[in-house]
Design a protein around this motif. Structure first.
Motif, PDB file in Angstrom:
ATOM      1  N   PHE A  73       0.809  -1.223   0.000  1.00 26.41           N
ATOM      2  CA  PHE A  73       0.000   0.000   0.000  1.00 26.41           C
ATOM      3  C   PHE A  73       0.841   1.271   0.000  1.00 26.41           C
ATOM      4  CE2 PHE A  73      -4.651  -0.620   1.413  1.00 26.41           C
ATOM      5  CZ  PHE A  73      -4.809  -1.645   0.496  1.00 26.41           C
ATOM      6  N   LEU A  74       1.833   1.345   0.860  1.00 20.08           N
ATOM      7  CA  LEU A  74       2.592   2.593   0.984  1.00 20.08           C
ATOM      8  C   LEU A  74       3.279   2.991  -0.319  1.00 20.08           C
ATOM      9  CD1 LEU A  74       3.541   4.949   2.708  1.00 20.08           C
ATOM     10  CD2 LEU A  74       5.474   3.540   3.422  1.00 20.08           C
ATOM     11  N   PRO A  75       4.074   2.127  -0.958  1.00 17.72           N
ATOM     12  CA  PRO A  75       4.708   2.582  -2.204  1.00 17.72           C
ATOM     13  C   PRO A  75       3.709   2.789  -3.336  1.00 17.72           C
ATOM     14  CG  PRO A  75       5.181   0.261  -1.846  1.00 17.72           C
ATOM     15  CD  PRO A  75       4.515   0.778  -0.598  1.00 17.72           C
ATOM     16  N   MET A  76       2.666   1.980  -3.380  1.00 12.71           N
ATOM     17  CA  MET A  76       1.661   2.151  -4.428  1.00 12.71           C
ATOM     18  C   MET A  76       0.934   3.486  -4.260  1.00 12.71           C
ATOM     19  SD  MET A  76       1.184  -0.471  -6.638  1.00 12.71           S
ATOM     20  CE  MET A  76      -0.549  -0.740  -6.926  1.00 12.71           C
ATOM     21  N   TYR A  77       0.640   3.848  -3.026  1.00 12.56           N
ATOM     22  CA  TYR A  77      -0.030   5.119  -2.775  1.00 12.56           C
ATOM     23  C   TYR A  77       0.929   6.275  -3.037  1.00 12.56           C
ATOM     24  CZ  TYR A  77      -2.362   8.962  -0.460  1.00 12.56           C
ATOM     25  OH  TYR A  77      -2.934  10.181  -0.191  1.00 12.56           O
ATOM     26  N   TYR A  78       2.140   6.174  -2.505  1.00  9.98           N
ATOM     27  CA  TYR A  78       3.094   7.275  -2.610  1.00  9.98           C
ATOM     28  C   TYR A  78       3.468   7.553  -4.069  1.00  9.98           C
ATOM     29  CZ  TYR A  78       7.014  10.316  -1.581  1.00  9.98           C
ATOM     30  OH  TYR A  78       7.854  11.391  -1.534  1.00  9.98           O
ATOM     31  N   PHE A  79       3.834   6.493  -4.795  1.00  8.66           N
ATOM     32  CA  PHE A  79       4.291   6.694  -6.167  1.00  8.66           C
ATOM     33  C   PHE A  79       3.144   6.677  -7.178  1.00  8.66           C
ATOM     34  CE2 PHE A  79       8.130   4.787  -4.162  1.00  8.66           C
ATOM     35  CZ  PHE A  79       8.913   5.917  -4.224  1.00  8.66           C
ATOM     36  N   GLY A  80       2.069   5.977  -6.885  1.00  6.86           N
ATOM     37  CA  GLY A  80       0.950   5.881  -7.818  1.00  6.86           C
ATOM     38  C   GLY A  80      -0.073   6.975  -7.630  1.00  6.86           C
ATOM     39  N   THR A  81      -0.796   6.922  -6.523  1.00  7.28           N
ATOM     40  CA  THR A  81      -1.858   7.900  -6.292  1.00  7.28           C
ATOM     41  C   THR A  81      -1.304   9.318  -6.214  1.00  7.28           C
ATOM     42  OG1 THR A  81      -3.128   6.211  -5.118  1.00  7.28           O
ATOM     43  CG2 THR A  81      -3.790   8.508  -4.798  1.00  7.28           C
ATOM     44  N   MET A  82      -0.209   9.503  -5.493  1.00  9.76           N
ATOM     45  CA  MET A  82       0.369  10.848  -5.382  1.00  9.76           C
ATOM     46  C   MET A  82       0.975  11.297  -6.711  1.00  9.76           C
ATOM     47  SD  MET A  82      -0.674  11.586  -2.490  1.00  9.76           S
ATOM     48  CE  MET A  82      -0.015  13.220  -2.444  1.00  9.76           C
ATOM     49  N   GLY A  83       1.372  10.346  -7.554  1.00  6.07           N
ATOM     50  CA  GLY A  83       1.875  10.689  -8.883  1.00  6.07           C
ATOM     51  C   GLY A  83       0.823  11.371  -9.740  1.00  6.07           C
ATOM     52  N   LEU A  84      -0.446  11.094  -9.451  1.00  4.02           N
ATOM     53  CA  LEU A  84      -1.528  11.758 -10.185  1.00  4.02           C
ATOM     54  C   LEU A  84      -1.477  13.268 -10.012  1.00  4.02           C
ATOM     55  CD1 LEU A  84      -4.465   9.338  -9.284  1.00  4.02           C
ATOM     56  CD2 LEU A  84      -3.451   9.657 -11.546  1.00  4.02           C
ATOM     57  N   PHE A  85      -0.924  13.704  -8.892  1.00  2.00           N
ATOM     58  CA  PHE A  85      -0.901  15.130  -8.569  1.00  2.00           C
ATOM     59  C   PHE A  85       0.457  15.789  -8.809  1.00  2.00           C
ATOM     60  CE2 PHE A  85      -4.005  12.957  -5.885  1.00  2.00           C
ATOM     61  CZ  PHE A  85      -5.153  13.581  -6.320  1.00  2.00           C
ATOM     62  N   THR A  86       1.500  14.976  -9.031  1.00  2.00           N
ATOM     63  CA  THR A  86       2.839  15.554  -9.209  1.00  2.00           C
ATOM     64  C   THR A  86       3.315  15.535 -10.657  1.00  2.00           C
ATOM     65  OG1 THR A  86       3.869  13.441  -8.627  1.00  2.00           O
ATOM     66  CG2 THR A  86       3.561  15.043  -6.846  1.00  2.00           C
ATOM     67  N   PHE A  87       2.748  14.678 -11.485  1.00  2.00           N
ATOM     68  CA  PHE A  87       3.111  14.632 -12.899  1.00  2.00           C
ATOM     69  C   PHE A  87       2.143  15.490 -13.694  1.00  2.00           C
ATOM     70  CE2 PHE A  87       5.549  11.170 -11.449  1.00  2.00           C
ATOM     71  CZ  PHE A  87       6.447  10.798 -12.426  1.00  2.00           C
ATOM     72  N   THR A  88       2.615  16.024 -14.800  1.00  2.00           N
ATOM     73  CA  THR A  88       1.723  16.790 -15.668  1.00  2.00           C
ATOM     74  C   THR A  88       0.813  15.839 -16.431  1.00  2.00           C
ATOM     75  OG1 THR A  88       3.274  16.780 -17.521  1.00  2.00           O
ATOM     76  CG2 THR A  88       3.447  18.619 -15.952  1.00  2.00           C
ATOM     77  N   TRP A  89      -0.236  16.384 -16.993  1.00  2.00           N
ATOM     78  CA  TRP A  89      -1.201  15.594 -17.752  1.00  2.00           C
ATOM     79  C   TRP A  89      -1.054  15.880 -19.246  1.00  2.00           C
ATOM     80  CZ3 TRP A  89      -4.731  11.990 -15.943  1.00  2.00           C
ATOM     81  CH2 TRP A  89      -4.749  11.819 -14.557  1.00  2.00           C
ATOM     82  N   SER A  90       0.184  15.932 -19.717  1.00  2.00           N
ATOM     83  CA  SER A  90       0.416  16.195 -21.136  1.00  2.00           C
ATOM     84  C   SER A  90       1.628  15.411 -21.611  1.00  2.00           C
ATOM     85  CB  SER A  90       0.650  17.692 -21.368  1.00  2.00           C
ATOM     86  OG  SER A  90       1.793  18.119 -20.660  1.00  2.00           O
ATOM     87  N   GLY A  91       1.729  15.286 -22.912  1.00  2.00           N
ATOM     88  CA  GLY A  91       2.883  14.639 -23.535  1.00  2.00           C
ATOM     89  C   GLY A  91       3.072  13.203 -23.084  1.00  2.00           C
ATOM     90  N   ALA A  92       4.331  12.839 -22.872  1.00  2.00           N
ATOM     91  CA  ALA A  92       4.676  11.467 -22.491  1.00  2.00           C
ATOM     92  C   ALA A  92       4.162  11.108 -21.104  1.00  2.00           C
ATOM     93  CB  ALA A  92       6.191  11.280 -22.555  1.00  2.00           C
ATOM     94  N   ASN A  93       3.842  12.116 -20.301  1.00  2.00           N
ATOM     95  CA  ASN A  93       3.348  11.835 -18.953  1.00  2.00           C
ATOM     96  C   ASN A  93       1.944  11.239 -18.940  1.00  2.00           C
ATOM     97  OD1 ASN A  93       5.621  12.526 -17.496  1.00  2.00           O
ATOM     98  ND2 ASN A  93       5.033  14.673 -17.361  1.00  2.00           N
ATOM     99  N   ILE A  94       1.241  11.323 -20.040  1.00  2.00           N
ATOM    100  CA  ILE A  94      -0.088  10.704 -20.107  1.00  2.00           C
ATOM    101  C   ILE A  94       0.025   9.203 -19.853  1.00  2.00           C
ATOM    102  CG2 ILE A  94      -2.026  10.136 -21.653  1.00  2.00           C
ATOM    103  CD1 ILE A  94      -2.110  12.991 -20.643  1.00  2.00           C
ATOM    104  N   PHE A  95       1.052   8.568 -20.421  1.00  2.00           N
ATOM    105  CA  PHE A  95       1.254   7.131 -20.199  1.00  2.00           C
ATOM    106  C   PHE A  95       1.534   6.858 -18.720  1.00  2.00           C
ATOM    107  CE2 PHE A  95       3.788   3.296 -19.918  1.00  2.00           C
ATOM    108  CZ  PHE A  95       2.958   2.397 -20.581  1.00  2.00           C
ATOM    109  N   ALA A  96       2.374   7.699 -18.113  1.00  2.00           N
ATOM    110  CA  ALA A  96       2.661   7.543 -16.681  1.00  2.00           C
ATOM    111  C   ALA A  96       1.379   7.708 -15.868  1.00  2.00           C
ATOM    112  CB  ALA A  96       3.714   8.548 -16.236  1.00  2.00           C
TER     113      ALA A  96
END
Length: 159
Positions: A73-96
């Motif tokens: 849970f901790l790494p999935m939440y930290y890197f996954g769910t929180m990644g929704l808010f730290t990565f941009t929603w354009s370009g190559a980051n759409i795949f991320a």
């Protein structure tokens, strides 16, 4: 502990999508960007986190022990769910972001199963182990990325 057919199907389908996205993302880092294993662990922290979750998911399906579900849970939440808010929603980051959404959906599925079965002791034990195991990994990723900021910016063409 038994899952309904729908719960099991949804869990397996989400895990399969996560596996495909993880393999694709890892392939991009290893074969396109040509990173080494340490760089992959730091720059693509979602993939190792997802692989841990997938291993725990398989252990859960095999043993029916709910301790395995919250272990990642901790790494999935930290890197996954929180990644929704730290990565941009354009370009190559759409795949991320697709990977982050899938990681979050897997967490929601696992959380639902833990809630439905009311195995709170297993949830607490798994989450405590998750904290003990993955806080050092998160600290490593943060330190490595901070000390190699120029390298990651050049690698991912962020400058």
């Amino acid at each position: 502990m038994t899952l309904t057919k729908t719960e099991k199907t949804v869990g397996i389908a989400l895990a399969m999508v996560l596996l495909l996205l993880t393999l694709s993302g890892s392939g991009y880092f290893f074969f396109t960007l040509k990173v080494n294993c340490i760089q992959w662990l730091a720059y693509n922290a979602c993939s190792p986190s997802s692989l841990v979750y997938l291993g725990c998911f398989l252990a859960f399906l095999r043993t029916k022990n709910t301790f395995w579900l919250p272990l990642a849970f901790l790494p999935m939440y930290y890197f996954g769910t929180m990644g929704l808010f730290t990565f941009t929603w354009s370009g190559a980051n759409i795949f991320a972001q697709l990977s982050h959404i899938t990681m979050t959906l897997n967490l929601l599925w696992a959380g639902y199963i833990l809630y439905r079965t009311a195995h709170y002791k297993a949830f607490a034990e798994g989450l405590l182990c998750s904290i003990g195991l993955f806080v050092p990994y998160i600290a490593f990723v943060m330190y490595y990325c901070r000390t190699h900021a120029t390298e990651i910016a050049n690698l991912l063409q962020m400058n």
